[in-house]
Design a protein around this motif. Structure first.
Motif, PDB file in Angstrom:
ATOM      1  N   ASP A 112       0.835  -1.212   0.000  1.00  0.00           N
ATOM      2  CA  ASP A 112       0.000   0.000   0.000  1.00  0.00           C
ATOM      3  C   ASP A 112       0.868   1.261   0.000  1.00  0.00           C
ATOM      4  O   ASP A 112       0.565   2.240  -0.694  1.00  0.00           O
ATOM      5  CB  ASP A 112      -0.926   0.011   1.215  1.00  0.00           C
ATOM      6  CG  ASP A 112      -2.046  -1.016   1.117  1.00  0.00           C
ATOM      7  OD1 ASP A 112      -2.312  -1.497  -0.002  1.00  0.00           O
ATOM      8  OD2 ASP A 112      -2.652  -1.323   2.165  1.00  0.00           O
ATOM      9  N   ASN A 115       2.245   1.873  -3.377  1.00  0.00           N
ATOM     10  CA  ASN A 115       1.223   2.453  -4.251  1.00  0.00           C
ATOM     11  C   ASN A 115       1.105   3.955  -4.035  1.00  0.00           C
ATOM     12  O   ASN A 115       1.011   4.735  -4.994  1.00  0.00           O
ATOM     13  CB  ASN A 115      -0.134   1.791  -3.988  1.00  0.00           C
ATOM     14  CG  ASN A 115      -0.250   0.417  -4.605  1.00  0.00           C
ATOM     15  OD1 ASN A 115       0.336   0.141  -5.641  1.00  0.00           O
ATOM     16  ND2 ASN A 115      -1.016  -0.450  -3.974  1.00  0.00           N
ATOM     17  N   THR A 155      -0.117  -4.255  -5.932  1.00  0.00           N
ATOM     18  CA  THR A 155       0.373  -2.947  -6.352  1.00  0.00           C
ATOM     19  C   THR A 155      -0.170  -2.563  -7.723  1.00  0.00           C
ATOM     20  O   THR A 155      -0.539  -3.414  -8.531  1.00  0.00           O
ATOM     21  CB  THR A 155       1.913  -2.903  -6.373  1.00  0.00           C
ATOM     22  OG1 THR A 155       2.416  -4.056  -7.083  1.00  0.00           O
ATOM     23  CG2 THR A 155       2.470  -2.907  -4.968  1.00  0.00           C
ATOM     24  N   SER A 156      -0.192  -1.266  -7.964  1.00  0.00           N
ATOM     25  CA  SER A 156      -0.716  -0.746  -9.220  1.00  0.00           C
ATOM     26  C   SER A 156       0.303  -0.909 -10.340  1.00  0.00           C
ATOM     27  O   SER A 156       1.474  -1.226 -10.106  1.00  0.00           O
ATOM     28  CB  SER A 156      -1.066   0.733  -9.060  1.00  0.00           C
ATOM     29  OG  SER A 156       0.119   1.521  -9.025  1.00  0.00           O
ATOM     30  N   SER A 157      -0.139  -0.645 -11.543  1.00  0.00           N
ATOM     31  CA  SER A 157       0.747  -0.759 -12.699  1.00  0.00           C
ATOM     32  C   SER A 157       1.845   0.299 -12.688  1.00  0.00           C
ATOM     33  O   SER A 157       2.794   0.219 -13.480  1.00  0.00           O
ATOM     34  CB  SER A 157      -0.057  -0.644 -13.994  1.00  0.00           C
ATOM     35  OG  SER A 157      -0.743   0.595 -14.044  1.00  0.00           O
ATOM     36  N   ASP A 158       1.731   1.287 -11.795  1.00  0.00           N
ATOM     37  CA  ASP A 158       2.765   2.313 -11.675  1.00  0.00           C
ATOM     38  C   ASP A 158       3.923   1.869 -10.791  1.00  0.00           C
ATOM     39  O   ASP A 158       4.915   2.598 -10.675  1.00  0.00           O
ATOM     40  CB  ASP A 158       2.168   3.605 -11.116  1.00  0.00           C
ATOM     41  CG  ASP A 158       1.214   4.267 -12.094  1.00  0.00           C
ATOM     42  OD1 ASP A 158       1.429   4.133 -13.317  1.00  0.00           O
ATOM     43  OD2 ASP A 158       0.245   4.907 -11.639  1.00  0.00           O
ATOM     44  N   ARG A 185       4.570  -4.264 -16.748  1.00  0.00           N
ATOM     45  CA  ARG A 185       5.147  -3.959 -15.428  1.00  0.00           C
ATOM     46  C   ARG A 185       6.671  -4.038 -15.431  1.00  0.00           C
ATOM     47  O   ARG A 185       7.303  -3.805 -14.401  1.00  0.00           O
ATOM     48  CB  ARG A 185       4.607  -4.939 -14.373  1.00  0.00           C
ATOM     49  CG  ARG A 185       3.090  -4.975 -14.179  1.00  0.00           C
ATOM     50  CD  ARG A 185       2.566  -3.769 -13.440  1.00  0.00           C
ATOM     51  NE  ARG A 185       3.097  -3.616 -12.103  1.00  0.00           N
ATOM     52  CZ  ARG A 185       2.564  -4.187 -11.005  1.00  0.00           C
ATOM     53  NH1 ARG A 185       1.503  -4.965 -11.098  1.00  0.00           N
ATOM     54  NH2 ARG A 185       3.089  -3.947  -9.814  1.00  0.00           N
TER      55      ARG A 185
END
Length: 260
Positions: A112, A115, A155-158, A185
Motif C-alpha cells: 500500500d 502504491n 500494487t498498481s501498474s505504476d 510492469r
C-alpha cells in the motif's frame, strides 16, 4: 530496449574515480547506467548537475537507481530524492531489497505504501519499484502465492517489477512467464548471469554461458514487458579478470544473443 550497466558491476574501477568508471562503461558500448546509491558517486557526491554533464558528455543516461525503500516511502526523504534524480533525468527508482516485502504480517502495508509513493512520484515523471533476489519467491502463507506474486497483485501498474532474471532462474522460476503474467510492469529488467550449479560456477558466469534462457526473456520483454532498459549486473568477476573485463564479456554475450 536499451542496455544499461549497474554501476555496482564496476565498483573496483570506481575507486579510481566515478568519471573513470563511467568512461569505461561507455567505452564498452552501454547506453545507460543504473547507479547504486550506497556505492556513492565519488567526486560527484552531492553535485547532480556535474554528474549529469558527465553523463551527457559520454552519451549515457542514468535510467534508474537502486535506493532503500525509505528514500521514496518517507515523504521527508522523498522530496530531496526527487530533486536530485530529476536533475539526472532518472525515471526508475528501485528498491533492491527490503525485509517488509517478505514479512507476511506487514507486507500488505508495504505494498500500500508503495502504491501511495508511486502516485506521488508519477507527478514528477518517475516510477518506484522493487528488485528481487531469491527470497521473494518463497510462499506467502497468507496468500498461497510467492511473495513476488503477492506484491505484484497488490500494487498498481505504476509500481515497477524490476525482475532480476538471474536470481529468478536460481529460484526455479521462469522469468519470461513472470514478465508475461504482469504485462507492462517490466519497464526495466536486470540481466544478471547465473548458473544452476555450484556456488563457484555461479561466480564465474557471464551472459550467454549460463543457465538463463535469455532469448525467451528478451522475446517476452519486447512483446509483453514494455521494457525500456535491460540492466546488466556483473556481481561476480571471472577468474583472473577485472570487473570491467567481466562486465564487457557479459555485454558481448548479450549482443551476440540479441543479434543471433
Amino acid at each position: 530496449m536499451k542496455i544499461a550497466a549497474q554501476m555496482y558491476s564496476v565498483r573496483n574501477t570506481a575507486q579510481k574515480g566515478y568519471r573513470h568508471a563511467l568512461e569505461t562503461v561507455a567505452a564498452i558500448g552501454f547506453q545507460a547506467v543504473e547507479p547504486a546509491e550506497w556505492c556513492g558517486y565519488g567526486e560527484f557526491n552531492g553535485n547532480p548537475r556535474e554528474l549529469k554533464k558527465c553523463l551527457d558528455d559520454l552519451g549515457l543516461t542514468a535510467c534508474s537507481v537502486h535506493l532503500s525503500a525509505d528514500a521514496f516511502l518517507n515523504p521527508e526523504k522523498r522530496a530531496g530524492m526527487i530533486d536530485f534524480y530529476s536533475v539526472l533525468g532518472t525515471k526508475y527508482i528501485i528498491c533492491p531489497g527490503d525485509g517488509r516485502f517478505t514479512d507476511p504480517y506487514i507486507n500488505a502495508k508495504f505494498a500500500d505504501d508503495c502504491n501511495a509513493a508511486a502516485a506521488e512520484l508519477k507527478k514528477a515523471g518517475m516510477y518506484c519499484g522493487f528488485h528481487n533476489h531469491q527470497l521473494e519467491f518463497l510462499i506467502d502463507p497468507n496468500t498461497g502465492k510467492t511473495f513476488w506474486e503477492t506484491f505484484a497483485d497488490r500494487t498498481s501498474s505504476d509500481v515497477v517489477l524490476e525482475q532480476d532474471c538471474g536470481w529468478s532462474t536460481l529460484a526455479c522460476q521462469d522469468p519470461a512467464d513472470l514478465i508475461r503474467k504482469y504485462p507492462g510492469r517490466s519497464g526495466i529488467l536486470h540481466f544478471k548471469p547465473a548458473v544452476r550449479c555450484s556456488e563457484e560456477s555461479v561466480k564465474q558466469s557471464i551472459i550467454g554461458k549460463d543457465s538463463v534462457d535469455w532469448k525467451s526473456i528478451i522475446k517476452a520483454a519486447e512483446q509483453y514487458g514494455g521494457t525500456e532498459f535491460a540492466v546488466i549486473e556483473q556481481e561476480w568477476f571471472l577468474p583472473g579478470k577485472t570487473d570491467v573485463e567481466s562486465l564487457a564479456a557479459s555485454f558481448q554475450g548479450l549482443m551476440e544473443i540479441l543479434h543471433s
